[in-house]
Motif scaffolding. Structure first.
Motif, short mmCIF file in Angstrom:
data_model
loop_
_atom_site.label_atom_id
_atom_site.label_comp_id
_atom_site.label_asym_id
_atom_site.label_seq_id
_atom_site.Cartn_x
_atom_site.Cartn_y
_atom_site.Cartn_z
N LEU A 1 14.81 23.75 2.36
CA LEU A 1 14.90 23.34 0.95
C LEU A 1 14.00 24.19 0.06
N SER A 2 12.93 24.74 0.61
CA SER A 2 11.96 25.47 -0.21
C SER A 2 12.61 26.61 -0.98
N ARG A 3 13.67 27.19 -0.43
CA ARG A 3 14.33 28.29 -1.13
C ARG A 3 15.04 27.79 -2.39
N ALA A 4 15.28 26.48 -2.45
CA ALA A 4 15.99 25.92 -3.60
C ALA A 4 15.04 25.27 -4.60
N GLY A 5 13.74 25.28 -4.32
CA GLY A 5 12.79 24.73 -5.27
C GLY A 5 12.12 23.45 -4.84
N ASP A 6 12.32 23.04 -3.59
CA ASP A 6 11.61 21.88 -3.05
C ASP A 6 11.91 20.57 -3.77
N TYR A 7 13.14 20.36 -4.17
CA TYR A 7 13.51 19.11 -4.82
C TYR A 7 14.35 18.23 -3.89
N ALA A 8 14.19 16.94 -4.06
CA ALA A 8 14.96 15.98 -3.27
C ALA A 8 15.37 14.81 -4.16
N ILE A 9 16.41 14.11 -3.74
CA ILE A 9 16.83 12.88 -4.39
C ILE A 9 16.16 11.72 -3.66
N LEU A 10 15.38 10.92 -4.37
CA LEU A 10 14.68 9.78 -3.79
C LEU A 10 15.35 8.49 -4.23
N ILE A 11 15.73 7.68 -3.25
CA ILE A 11 16.31 6.36 -3.52
C ILE A 11 15.38 5.32 -2.92
N ASP A 12 14.61 4.63 -3.77
CA ASP A 12 13.77 3.54 -3.26
C ASP A 12 14.68 2.41 -2.77
N THR A 13 14.31 1.80 -1.67
CA THR A 13 15.17 0.82 -1.02
C THR A 13 14.38 -0.43 -0.64
N ALA A 14 14.90 -1.60 -0.99
CA ALA A 14 14.28 -2.87 -0.61
C ALA A 14 15.30 -3.70 0.16
N VAL A 15 14.94 -4.13 1.36
CA VAL A 15 15.80 -4.94 2.22
C VAL A 15 15.15 -6.30 2.40
N TYR A 16 15.90 -7.39 2.15
CA TYR A 16 15.29 -8.70 2.31
C TYR A 16 16.31 -9.77 2.66
N ASP A 17 15.82 -10.77 3.36
CA ASP A 17 16.59 -11.97 3.68
C ASP A 17 16.62 -12.82 2.41
N GLU A 18 17.80 -13.28 1.98
CA GLU A 18 17.90 -14.02 0.72
C GLU A 18 17.09 -15.32 0.74
N ARG A 19 16.77 -15.81 1.95
CA ARG A 19 15.98 -17.05 2.05
C ARG A 19 14.49 -16.78 1.84
N SER A 20 14.07 -15.52 1.98
CA SER A 20 12.65 -15.20 1.80
C SER A 20 12.49 -13.82 1.17
N PRO A 21 12.91 -13.68 -0.11
CA PRO A 21 12.85 -12.38 -0.77
C PRO A 21 11.44 -11.81 -0.87
N GLU A 22 10.43 -12.69 -0.78
CA GLU A 22 9.05 -12.19 -0.86
C GLU A 22 8.69 -11.36 0.37
N ASP A 23 9.48 -11.46 1.44
CA ASP A 23 9.21 -10.70 2.66
C ASP A 23 10.06 -9.43 2.73
N SER A 24 10.33 -8.83 1.60
CA SER A 24 11.19 -7.65 1.59
C SER A 24 10.54 -6.49 2.34
N VAL A 25 11.39 -5.64 2.91
CA VAL A 25 10.95 -4.41 3.56
C VAL A 25 11.29 -3.27 2.63
N ASN A 26 10.28 -2.53 2.20
CA ASN A 26 10.48 -1.48 1.20
C ASN A 26 10.27 -0.10 1.81
N GLY A 27 11.24 0.78 1.57
CA GLY A 27 11.14 2.12 2.12
C GLY A 27 11.60 3.17 1.12
N HIS A 28 11.40 4.42 1.48
CA HIS A 28 11.84 5.56 0.67
C HIS A 28 12.96 6.28 1.42
N PHE A 29 14.05 6.51 0.70
CA PHE A 29 15.19 7.22 1.28
C PHE A 29 15.31 8.56 0.57
#
Length: 210
Positions: A161-189
């Motif tokens: 990627l460095s030859r193209a300028g070192d850019y990426a598309i970042l999609i923040d992602t949150a996964v959670y059980d609807e019964r306990s949204p406070e326990d979401s798992v958050n990652g970077h895609f």
């Protein structure tokens, strides 16, 4: 590729809509897999540079869990789903019911497979949404799970990627059980297109890059 920085809010909105559709598909697949209602959200989408990627995760030496795969087809590139060890362990415990799972002290093959499957479902869902939006032919390799410093993990993708300028598309992602949204798992895609693929993706979205 500084013109990537000049993409308008409309272009980012297109990417976010793609992410939302991918998240919806992934939530459906995870719900079937776990036999319970899983929700997913895409709170933020942005174009980021190499240094920003590292800082968002806590620096190049931050140890993380990462599912990596290669994209082939009309717009080749690399995809990385990155979680802090704490978030990864939380998801694995929720998915397997093994409350003792720990990468440092009690790592199991079942737990690692569960995380790899999460990355596989997310990657497949986002890639399918991107293909539907762009009408490009895209297909993923078999995903690989690794636990290491994020700088070492991303190095392979960034060499190209460095030859193209070192850019990426970042999609923040949150996964959670609807019964306990406070326990979401958050990652970077991260979607790291190869040098010529950025132009192919945005051209397919109707955006001509200079």
């Amino acid at each position: 590729m500084d013109h990537i920085r000049k993409l308008t809010g409309t272009h980012i909105d297109i990417l976010k809509e793609m992410g939302n559709i991918g998240a919806g598909n992934a939530a459906t697949a995870l719900s079937k897999l776990l036999n319970k209602k899983i929700e997913m959200a895409v709170p933020h989408v942005q174009i980021v540079a190499f240094d920003e990627m590292m800082e968002l995760i806590g620096g190049a030496e931050q140890v993380v869990a990462c599912v990596y795969l290669r994209i082939e087809g009309d717009a080749p590139g690399n995809m990385f789903f990155v979680l802090s060890l704490e978030q990864a362990e939380r998801f694995i415990r929720q998915m397997t019911g093994d409350e003792t799972f720990s990468f440092r002290e009690h790592s199991t093959e079942l737990g690692q497979s569960a995380l790899q499957e999460l990355g596989n479902i997310l990657a497949g869902s986002y890639l399918s949404a991107l293909a539907d939006f762009t009408h490009l032919v895209l297909y993923p390799s078999v995903p690989m799970l690794t636990v290491d410093m994020i700088g070492a993990i991303l190095q392979y993708g960034l060499l190209e990627l460095s030859r193209a300028g070192d850019y990426a598309i970042l999609i923040d992602t949150a996964v959670y059980d609807e019964r306990s949204p406070e326990d979401s798992v958050n990652g970077h895609f991260f979607l790291l297109p190869d040098p010529d693929s950025f132009a192919s993706i945005f051209r397919a979205l109707g955006v001509e890059l200079p």
